[in-house]
Design a protein around this motif. Structure first.
Motif, PDB file in Angstrom:
ATOM      1  N   GLN A  13      30.475   6.951   6.964  1.00  0.00           N
ATOM      2  CA  GLN A  13      31.507   6.952   6.176  1.00  0.00           C
ATOM      3  C   GLN A  13      31.152   6.529   4.682  1.00  0.00           C
ATOM      4  N   PHE A  14      30.533   5.626   4.575  1.00  0.00           N
ATOM      5  CA  PHE A  14      29.999   5.098   3.087  1.00  0.00           C
ATOM      6  C   PHE A  14      29.171   6.028   2.685  1.00  0.00           C
ATOM      7  N   MET A  15      28.052   6.581   3.539  1.00  0.00           N
ATOM      8  CA  MET A  15      27.197   7.286   2.811  1.00  0.00           C
ATOM      9  C   MET A  15      27.327   8.627   2.574  1.00  0.00           C
ATOM     10  N   PHE A  16      28.273   9.171   3.404  1.00  0.00           N
ATOM     11  CA  PHE A  16      28.423  10.583   3.582  1.00  0.00           C
ATOM     12  C   PHE A  16      29.970  11.108   3.012  1.00  0.00           C
ATOM     13  N   ILE A  17      30.876   9.963   2.524  1.00  0.00           N
ATOM     14  CA  ILE A  17      32.103  10.494   2.105  1.00  0.00           C
ATOM     15  C   ILE A  17      32.175   9.525   0.809  1.00  0.00           C
ATOM     16  N   LEU A  18      32.170   8.260   0.793  1.00  0.00           N
ATOM     17  CA  LEU A  18      32.427   7.522  -0.238  1.00  0.00           C
ATOM     18  C   LEU A  18      31.332   7.717  -1.335  1.00  0.00           C
ATOM     19  N   ALA A  19      30.112   7.671  -1.097  1.00  0.00           N
ATOM     20  CA  ALA A  19      29.050   7.789  -2.087  1.00  0.00           C
ATOM     21  C   ALA A  19      28.965   9.096  -2.711  1.00  0.00           C
ATOM     22  N   PRO A  20      29.203  10.191  -2.246  1.00  0.00           N
ATOM     23  CA  PRO A  20      29.161  11.331  -2.742  1.00  0.00           C
ATOM     24  C   PRO A  20      30.410  11.698  -3.749  1.00  0.00           C
ATOM     25  N   ALA A  21      31.575  11.029  -3.285  1.00  0.00           N
ATOM     26  CA  ALA A  21      32.737  11.158  -3.954  1.00  0.00           C
ATOM     27  C   ALA A  21      32.440  10.580  -5.359  1.00  0.00           C
ATOM     28  N   ILE A  22      31.992   9.274  -5.411  1.00  0.00           N
ATOM     29  CA  ILE A  22      31.596   8.248  -6.534  1.00  0.00           C
ATOM     30  C   ILE A  22      30.630   8.936  -7.420  1.00  0.00           C
ATOM     31  N   PHE A  23      29.483   9.535  -6.545  1.00  0.00           N
ATOM     32  CA  PHE A  23      28.402  10.442  -7.338  1.00  0.00           C
ATOM     33  C   PHE A  23      28.870  11.599  -8.111  1.00  0.00           C
ATOM     34  N   PHE A  24      29.820  12.215  -7.553  1.00  0.00           N
ATOM     35  CA  PHE A  24      30.087  13.515  -8.194  1.00  0.00           C
ATOM     36  C   PHE A  24      31.086  13.205  -9.455  1.00  0.00           C
ATOM     37  N   ALA A  25      31.926  12.200  -8.977  1.00  0.00           N
ATOM     38  CA  ALA A  25      33.130  11.740 -10.186  1.00  0.00           C
ATOM     39  C   ALA A  25      32.355  11.395 -11.069  1.00  0.00           C
ATOM     40  N   ARG A  26      31.015  10.529 -11.186  1.00  0.00           N
ATOM     41  CA  ARG A  26      30.220   9.978 -12.213  1.00  0.00           C
ATOM     42  C   ARG A  26      29.856  11.163 -13.061  1.00  0.00           C
ATOM     43  N   PHE A  27      29.458  12.203 -12.517  1.00  0.00           N
ATOM     44  CA  PHE A  27      29.066  13.428 -13.293  1.00  0.00           C
ATOM     45  C   PHE A  27      30.350  13.939 -14.286  1.00  0.00           C
ATOM     46  N   GLN A  28      31.381  13.680 -13.901  1.00  0.00           N
ATOM     47  CA  GLN A  28      32.491  14.224 -14.475  1.00  0.00           C
ATOM     48  C   GLN A  28      32.887  13.332 -15.627  1.00  0.00           C
ATOM     49  N   THR A  29      32.754  12.054 -15.393  1.00  0.00           N
ATOM     50  CA  THR A  29      33.337  10.857 -16.324  1.00  0.00           C
ATOM     51  C   THR A  29      32.843   9.799 -16.045  1.00  0.00           C
ATOM     52  N   HIS A  30      32.800   8.875 -17.015  1.00  0.00           N
ATOM     53  CA  HIS A  30      32.460   7.286 -16.878  1.00  0.00           C
ATOM     54  C   HIS A  30      33.785   6.671 -16.339  1.00  0.00           C
ATOM     55  N   ASP A  31      34.772   7.044 -16.327  1.00  0.00           N
ATOM     56  CA  ASP A  31      36.034   6.217 -16.194  1.00  0.00           C
ATOM     57  C   ASP A  31      36.412   6.815 -14.715  1.00  0.00           C
ATOM     58  N   LEU A  32      35.735   5.995 -13.674  1.00  0.00           N
ATOM     59  CA  LEU A  32      36.092   6.197 -12.432  1.00  0.00           C
ATOM     60  C   LEU A  32      37.208   5.600 -12.100  1.00  0.00           C
ATOM     61  N   LYS A  33      37.954   4.581 -12.861  1.00  0.00           N
ATOM     62  CA  LYS A  33      39.355   4.127 -12.589  1.00  0.00           C
ATOM     63  C   LYS A  33      40.235   5.196 -12.551  1.00  0.00           C
ATOM     64  N   LYS A  34      39.961   6.331 -13.364  1.00  0.00           N
ATOM     65  CA  LYS A  34      41.014   7.400 -13.726  1.00  0.00           C
ATOM     66  C   LYS A  34      41.018   8.309 -12.505  1.00  0.00           C
ATOM     67  N   VAL A  35      39.695   8.545 -12.122  1.00  0.00           N
ATOM     68  CA  VAL A  35      39.451   9.541 -11.062  1.00  0.00           C
ATOM     69  C   VAL A  35      40.136   9.036  -9.845  1.00  0.00           C
ATOM     70  N   PHE A  36      39.632   7.646  -9.418  1.00  0.00           N
ATOM     71  CA  PHE A  36      40.265   7.297  -8.227  1.00  0.00           C
ATOM     72  C   PHE A  36      41.468   6.323  -8.335  1.00  0.00           C
ATOM     73  N   ARG A  37      42.386   6.413  -9.695  1.00  0.00           N
ATOM     74  CA  ARG A  37      43.442   5.857  -9.742  1.00  0.00           C
ATOM     75  C   ARG A  37      43.484   4.522  -9.233  1.00  0.00           C
ATOM     76  N   LEU A  38      42.813   3.722  -9.747  1.00  0.00           N
ATOM     77  CA  LEU A  38      42.365   2.304  -9.276  1.00  0.00           C
ATOM     78  C   LEU A  38      43.348   1.216 -10.372  1.00  0.00           C
ATOM     79  N   TYR A  39      44.699   1.724 -10.271  1.00  0.00           N
ATOM     80  CA  TYR A  39      45.685   1.025 -10.839  1.00  0.00           C
ATOM     81  C   TYR A  39      46.481   0.177  -9.903  1.00  0.00           C
ATOM     82  N   PRO A  40      47.071  -0.796 -10.441  1.00  0.00           N
ATOM     83  CA  PRO A  40      48.052  -1.740  -9.570  1.00  0.00           C
ATOM     84  C   PRO A  40      49.323  -0.924  -9.440  1.00  0.00           C
ATOM     85  N   PRO A  41      49.732  -0.951  -7.851  1.00  0.00           N
ATOM     86  CA  PRO A  41      50.836  -0.037  -7.922  1.00  0.00           C
ATOM     87  C   PRO A  41      52.264  -0.964  -8.394  1.00  0.00           C
TER      88      PRO A  41
END
Length: 180
Positions: A13-41
């Protein structure tokens, strides 16, 4: 070996789902908080999301009960899916072995492997990276449905695809409109 299977599941799960998602998101932007919506609800939205999940579950269970009854009631459908059903019954037996725990320590490992790990990894991929990118090219309702559909396909349970699409779409709806 159940212990090794648990380690492989979590690692996968971590290597083949989470790591690629973070890796490719990082190519798009340095603002991972925006991509993954890491804001308190907002508390009210969190409360409504929990109420929504509790409310939707009986409907999904009812749909699955109705579907199973219909399948068993119509002989040619029952006979046609029997081989598939046997395969999924074997997979369910394997899953049952993985989730059995005989101590508090083992129970905590099962919760981590079966509950926490998929929650983090699948949410990052489907409601984070996928929803973020599909939202760029599609209207919100279509993006939410597509990510819900991908979520259902990922789980590889053809007989439960409709409830999984509904659940995945509902979770996508929550994430999209709460931005969290």
């Amino acid at each position: 070996n159940v212990k090794i299977t648990r380690v492989i599941l979590a690692f996968g799960q971590f290597m083949f789902i989470l790591a690629p998602a973070i890796f490719f998101a990082r190519f798009q932007t340095h603002d991972l908080k925006k991509v993954f919506r890491l804001y308190p609800p907002k508390p009210v939205l969190l409360f409504l999301a929990v109420v929504g999940i509790i409310t939707i579950q009986p409907f999904l269970q009812g749909y699955m009960y109705f579907q199973d009854s219909l399948i068993n009631w119509i002989p040619f459908i029952r006979d046609a899916i029997k081989p598939v059903q046997e395969l999924f019954d074997m997979m369910e037996q394997s899953t049952t072995k993985i989730v059995q725990a005989y101590s508090w320590f083992e129970f905590s490992i099962v919760v981590f492997v079966i509950g926490v790990t998929p929650a983090i990894c699948e949410e990052a991929l489907f409601r984070g990276f996928s929803l973020y990118n599909i939202s760029k090219i599609a209207r919100p309702a279509k993006a939410i449905f597509i990510t819900g559909f991908l979520f259902a396909i990922y789980h590889f349970q053809p007989l439960n695809i409709v409830p999984l699409i509904i659940l995945g779409s509902f979770l996508g709806f929550i994430v999209y409109y709460s931005n969290s």
